[in-house]
Design an enzyme around this catalytic site. Structure first.
Site, PDB file in Angstrom:
ATOM      1  N   HIS A 263      -7.961-107.264  79.754  1.00 11.83           N
ATOM      2  CA  HIS A 263      -8.018-107.976  81.030  1.00 11.83           C
ATOM      3  C   HIS A 263      -6.759-107.776  81.869  1.00 11.83           C
ATOM      4  O   HIS A 263      -6.836-107.755  83.100  1.00 11.83           O
ATOM      5  CB  HIS A 263      -8.283-109.453  80.787  1.00 11.83           C
TER       6      HIS A 263
ATOM      7  N   GLU B 107     -26.101-108.943  81.694  1.00  8.39           N
ATOM      8  CA  GLU B 107     -26.113-109.484  80.335  1.00  8.39           C
ATOM      9  C   GLU B 107     -27.549-109.488  79.826  1.00  8.39           C
ATOM     10  O   GLU B 107     -28.459-109.979  80.491  1.00  8.39           O
ATOM     11  CB  GLU B 107     -25.532-110.890  80.308  1.00  8.39           C
TER      12      GLU B 107
ATOM     13  N   ASP C 218     -30.468-104.598  80.086  1.00  3.87           N
ATOM     14  CA  ASP C 218     -29.617-103.845  79.171  1.00  3.87           C
ATOM     15  C   ASP C 218     -28.470-103.196  79.941  1.00  3.87           C
ATOM     16  O   ASP C 218     -28.688-102.537  80.971  1.00  3.87           O
ATOM     17  CB  ASP C 218     -30.451-102.780  78.462  1.00  3.87           C
TER      18      ASP C 218
ATOM     19  N   ASP D 268     -18.021-102.729  78.305  1.00  2.00           N
ATOM     20  CA  ASP D 268     -17.356-103.501  77.256  1.00  2.00           C
ATOM     21  C   ASP D 268     -18.384-103.926  76.215  1.00  2.00           C
ATOM     22  O   ASP D 268     -18.696-105.107  76.070  1.00  2.00           O
ATOM     23  CB  ASP D 268     -16.681-104.719  77.904  1.00  2.00           C
TER      24      ASP D 268
END
Length: 275
Positions: free
Chosen positions: A18, A112, A137, A158
Site C-alpha cells: 500500500h 470482488e 472474477d 492482488d
C-alpha cells in the site's frame, strides 16, 4: 498458500504494497487529466482490526502497528492516510486507499467475486459516484474493463494465492495488459515464500516479452522456508519516472521499522525487463 485478507490486513506485506501503491497514485496525480483505477481483487474495502480474524493472527501488530507514529519521511503519506481511515482500530484496504486520493474527475472500479465480500464492498462505497463495484472474477475483469476510457490509470492485481497457478496467471495478465493497454501502470502483488516461484515468474515475463517491468521486494528473513511468508513483492509494469529510486527509500524505511534482524532480511528494487 491461503491469503484470505481479513486474517492478514495491515501486516508487513500490506504496508509494503500500500505504501508503494500510494506512491504510484500520487504519480498519476501529477497531471490534471482524469485517471481510472481497476482493483481486481478488492475484498471488502476495509478491515476492523479488533474482529476475530485479525485478532486471531495479530499480524497487524508487526506491520502497521509499528508504523502508526510516523509523521515524516517516505512513509508519512501512507501512514497519515491509515490514521485518517481509523487506524489502529481499522485498516483501509486498497479500495479505501484509492478512494481517499481520488479527485472529482477520477474513478475506481473495484472487483470482488466472493458474494459476501462484494456485498460489504458495495455497501461501503454506495453513494460515491467515483467508485463502481463489480461482482465478477478479477482475472476476467482485466479483459472486460480495460482499456479505460480515460486512457490512463492503474491496474492493481492482488490475488489471494489460494489456488495453484497464480504466478502463471500474473505473468499472463501482465502480458495481456502490455499488449491491450500500454498506457496503464500495472502493479501486481505476490508473496515470497522461497525464491523458485518468484524466479520462474520473472523469467516468464522475460519469455513473454513483457517489457518495462520493475520488481520491488521486501524480505523479513531469507526466503527459504516454503511454509512461511518471508517476503512480499510488487511487480510494476510501466513504472513512472523516479519509481525505482523512491521505491527504494520506501522499502528501506519499512525494513528499519519492520525488520527484526533475522538473517537474510533486506529489500531490493531491480529491473526485470527493459523498456
Amino acid at each position: 498458500m491461503n491469503y484470505r485478507h481479513a486474517f492478514h490486513a495491515g501486516n508487513f506485506a500490506d504496508a509494503m504494497k500500500h505504501a508503494l501503491l500510494l506512491w504510484l497514485l500520487r504519480a498519476l496525480q501529477r497531471k490534471p487529466a482524469p485517471f481510472a483505477v481497476l482493483d481486481t481483487h478488492a475484498g471488502t474495502g476495509a478491515y476492523d482490526l479488533t474482529d476475530d480474524p485479525a485478532e486471531r493472527t495479530g499480524e497487524w501488530r508487526q506491520g502497521i502497528g509499528r508504523l502508526l507514529e510516523i509523521e515524516t519521511g517516505p512513509l508519512a503519506d501512507y501512514v497519515g492516510l491509515v490514521r485518517a481511515a481509523g487506524g489502529p482500530l481499522r485498516y483501509p484496504g486498497s479500495p479505501a486507499l484509492v478512494q481517499a486520493v481520488l479527485r472529482p474527475q477520477d474513478r475506481l472500479a473495484a472487483v470482488e467475486l466472493h458474494p459476501e465480500d462484494h456485498a460489504q464492498l458495495r455497501a461501503r462505497f454506495r453513494g460515491d459516484p467515483r467508485v463502481g463495484t463489480h461482482h465478477r472474477d478479477g482475472w476476467e475483469a482485466l479483459r472486460a474493463l480495460t482499456p479505460f476510457p480515460e486512457r490512463r490509470g492503474l491496474v492493481l492485481i492482488d490475488p489471494p494465492f489460494e489456488e495453484p497457478g497464480e504466478f502463471e496467471r500474473l505473468a499472463e495478465a501482465l502480458a495481456l495488459l502490455r499488449h491491450r493497454f500500454r498506457a496503464a501502470i500495472v502493479a501486481a502483488w505476490y508473496p515470497i515464500k522461497h525464491r523458485a516461484p518468484v524466479r520462474a515468474f520473472h523469467e516468464a515475463l522475460q519469455t513473454k516479452g513483457v517489457g518495462d517491468v520493475v520488481a520491488a521486494e521486501l524480505f523479513l528473513r531469507e526466503p527459504t522456508d516454503p511454509q512461511r511468508l518471508n517476503g512480499s513483492g510488487l511487480a510494476v509494469l510501466s513504472p513512472p519516472f523516479r519509481f525505482e529510486a523512491e521505491a527504494g527509500e520506501i522499502l528501506a524505511a519499512l525494513l528499519e521499522r519492520l525488520g527484526d534482524g533475522e538473517p537474510g532480511q533486506g529489500w531490493s528494487v531491480r529491473r526485470v525487463t527493459d523498456e
